[in-house]
Design a protein around this motif. Structure first.
Motif, short mmCIF file in Angstrom:
data_model
loop_
_atom_site.label_atom_id
_atom_site.label_comp_id
_atom_site.label_asym_id
_atom_site.label_seq_id
_atom_site.Cartn_x
_atom_site.Cartn_y
_atom_site.Cartn_z
N ARG A 37 0.82 -1.21 0.00
CA ARG A 37 0.00 0.00 0.00
C ARG A 37 0.86 1.26 0.00
NH1 ARG A 37 -5.40 0.19 1.04
NH2 ARG A 37 -6.45 -1.82 1.07
N ALA A 38 1.94 1.23 0.76
CA ALA A 38 2.83 2.39 0.81
C ALA A 38 3.49 2.64 -0.55
CB ALA A 38 3.90 2.19 1.89
N ARG A 39 3.96 1.57 -1.18
CA ARG A 39 4.61 1.71 -2.48
C ARG A 39 3.64 2.14 -3.55
NH1 ARG A 39 8.78 -3.18 -3.52
NH2 ARG A 39 8.55 -2.34 -5.64
N MET A 40 2.41 1.62 -3.49
CA MET A 40 1.42 2.01 -4.49
C MET A 40 1.00 3.47 -4.30
SD MET A 40 1.22 -0.29 -6.63
CE MET A 40 0.03 0.66 -7.56
N ARG A 41 0.84 3.90 -3.07
CA ARG A 41 0.49 5.30 -2.84
C ARG A 41 1.57 6.21 -3.40
NH1 ARG A 41 -2.84 8.34 0.96
NH2 ARG A 41 -2.09 10.50 0.88
N GLN A 42 2.83 5.85 -3.13
CA GLN A 42 3.94 6.66 -3.63
C GLN A 42 3.95 6.69 -5.16
OE1 GLN A 42 7.93 5.09 -2.89
NE2 GLN A 42 8.70 7.16 -2.59
N ALA A 43 3.76 5.53 -5.79
CA ALA A 43 3.77 5.45 -7.25
C ALA A 43 2.59 6.22 -7.85
CB ALA A 43 3.73 3.99 -7.69
N LEU A 44 1.42 6.10 -7.24
CA LEU A 44 0.23 6.79 -7.74
C LEU A 44 0.35 8.30 -7.58
CD1 LEU A 44 -2.42 4.29 -6.42
CD2 LEU A 44 -2.19 4.96 -8.82
N GLU A 45 0.85 8.75 -6.44
CA GLU A 45 1.02 10.18 -6.23
C GLU A 45 2.06 10.77 -7.17
OE1 GLU A 45 1.93 10.72 -2.12
OE2 GLU A 45 -0.19 10.65 -1.49
N LYS A 46 3.10 10.01 -7.43
CA LYS A 46 4.19 10.49 -8.29
C LYS A 46 3.79 10.51 -9.76
CE LYS A 46 8.94 9.35 -9.65
NZ LYS A 46 10.07 8.39 -9.46
N ASN A 47 2.93 9.58 -10.17
CA ASN A 47 2.62 9.42 -11.60
C ASN A 47 1.17 9.70 -11.96
OD1 ASN A 47 5.25 8.12 -12.74
ND2 ASN A 47 4.83 6.95 -10.88
N TYR A 48 0.25 8.96 -11.35
CA TYR A 48 -1.14 9.00 -11.79
C TYR A 48 -1.89 10.26 -11.35
CZ TYR A 48 -5.83 7.33 -12.87
OH TYR A 48 -7.10 7.20 -13.37
N PHE A 49 -1.66 10.70 -10.12
CA PHE A 49 -2.41 11.83 -9.59
C PHE A 49 -1.66 13.16 -9.74
CE2 PHE A 49 -4.45 8.32 -7.22
CZ PHE A 49 -5.77 8.57 -7.57
N VAL A 50 -0.78 13.23 -10.71
CA VAL A 50 -0.06 14.46 -11.01
C VAL A 50 -1.00 15.44 -11.71
CG1 VAL A 50 1.84 15.48 -12.32
CG2 VAL A 50 2.17 13.30 -11.15
N GLY A 51 -0.96 16.69 -11.29
CA GLY A 51 -1.77 17.71 -11.97
C GLY A 51 -3.23 17.73 -11.59
#
Length: 303
Positions: free
Chosen positions: A10-24
Motif C-alpha cells: 500500500r505504501a509503495r502504491m500510494r507513492q507510485a500513484l502520487e508520483k505518476n497518476y495523480f499528477v496535476g
C-alpha cells in the motif's frame, strides 16, 4: 497470494500513484473523501473486483492458462495484475507512460514476470499487426469509453479481424450510453446521451470536484482542448459501435453478457437494466441483451 492489505504494498502504491497518476490534479484532492476513495480504488479496489469477480466470470467458459492475452489500455495495471495470474502471458498496449510506471511498480512488487508492455498504439502500424500476427484473446477493460468514436470503431474492427477462430474479445466496465445516469464520469442524469459540445458546457454542474476542475482547466486552453479532455474522461458507448466496427451480426457472437452472478455482484441488476430490456423489446431493437446492462461486461467469441 496477493494481499492488497499488505502495508508495504500500500505504501509503495500510494507513492507510485502520487508520483505518476495523480499528477496535476486539483490541489488537496487526495485529502478529500473523493480523493481518498479514488486512491484506495486504484491501490486495491479495482484489482479485487478484477480478481474476485471478472476472472471467475471469464473462467465460466474459458481457460486462459494457455492463452496470451492482449490488453488494450492497461492503465495502472489493476486488471493486468489479476489477468497475469490466470493467463499464460499478457501483452499490454498503453500510451500513458505514467500509468505504465504505476503498473510496473504494482507487478514488480508481487514478482509478476509474464507481462510485457508496449508504449505504442494498438493499430494497423503496430509490430504485431504488421507481422501478420493473430490473437486468441483481447481485453478492453475500462478502455473503450475513453476513445474517440473513430478510435473505438478502429480498435473493435482490428481486434475482431486479428482474432483467431475461437478467439475472444472481452469488454469490461464500459458505461452504456443508454443508462439514465452517468455513473462513470459526471454523476449526472442523461449525460452520456449528450453531444460532446454540450457535455463540456454542462460539466460545471457535476457534483465531482476533480471532474469540474479538469474540464474547466482544459477549457482555458481552448474549446478543442476541452473536447479532448471530455473524451479522455470517458463517456458511454452502445451496441452501435459494435455493429459498425464488427458487423451487424455481432449479437450472434455474445457468449457472456454481464447478467452472470459474478458481474451482478459488481453491478446489481437495477431498474435501469430492466427498463432498457423493456424498451429494446417494445421497439423491436435487434440487439443482444448484453447491451441493456448499464455497465457493459460482455465477451464475444469469433466463430
Amino acid at each position: 497470494m496477493i494481499d492488497t492489505n499488505n502495508v508495504e504494498y500500500r505504501a509503495r502504491m500510494r507513492q507510485a500513484l502520487e508520483k505518476n497518476y495523480f499528477v496535476g490534479v486539483l490541489d488537496g484532492y487526495l485529502d478529500t473523501e473523493e480523493g481518498k476513495n479514488s486512491l484506495a480504488d486504484h491501490t486495491a479496489g479495482r484489482y479485487q473486483i478484477a480478481a474476485d469477480q471478472v476472472m471467475p466470470w471469464l473462467h465460466r467458459k474459458f481457460d486462459l492458462s494457455e492463452r496470451t492475452v492482449i490488453e488494450i489500455g492497461s492503465g495502472t495495471g489493476s486488471s493486468t495484475l489479476a489477468l497475469a495470474q490466470v493467463a499464460r502471458s499478457v501483452e499490454c498496449y498503453e500510451l500513458n507512460q505514467y500509468a505504465t510506471a504505476v503498473a510496473r511498480e504494482r507487478l514488480d512488487f508481487w514478482g509478476i514476470t509474464n507481462v510485457h508492455f508496449h508504449s505504442t498504439l494498438f493499430d494497423e502500424k503496430c509490430e504485431l499487426v504488421q507481422s501478420g500476427g493473430t490473437a486468441t484473446a483481447i481485453m478492453l477493460y475500462a478502455a473503450l469509453e475513453h476513445m474517440t468514436h473513430e478510435e473505438c470503431l478502429a480498435i473493435l474492427a482490428l481486434s475482431w479481424r486479428i482474432l483467431r477462430r475461437g478467439g475472444i474479445l472481452v469488454i469490461a466496465e464500459t458505461p452504456n450510453r443508454f443508462s439514465f445516469v452517468d455513473e462513470h464520469t459526471s454523476l449526472l442524469p442523461f449525460f452520456s446521451q449528450l453531444p460532446r459540445e454540450i457535455q463540456v458546457r454542462y460539466a460545471a454542474r457535476s457534483p465531482r470536484d476533480d471532474f469540474r476542475w479538469a474540464i474547466a482547466e482544459a477549457g482555458r486552453e481552448g474549446h478543442e482542448k476541452a473536447l479532448e479532455a471530455m473524451t479522455r474522461w470517458g463517456s458511454g458507448i452502445s451496441y452501435h459501435e459494435f455493429e459498425l466496427g464488427i458487423g451487424q451480426d455481432v449479437h450472434q457472437f455474445v457468449v457472456l453478457d454481464g447478467y452472470e452472478p459474478e458481474i451482478t455482484n459488481i453491478v446489481p441488476v437495477s431498474e435501469i437494466d430492466t427498463i432498457l430490456q423493456t424498451v429494446f423489446k417494445q421497439f423491436g431493437v435487434q440487439a443482444h441483451r448484453a447491451f441493456t446492462r448499464r455497465s457493459l461486461y460482455l465477451v464475444l467469441q469469433k466463430p
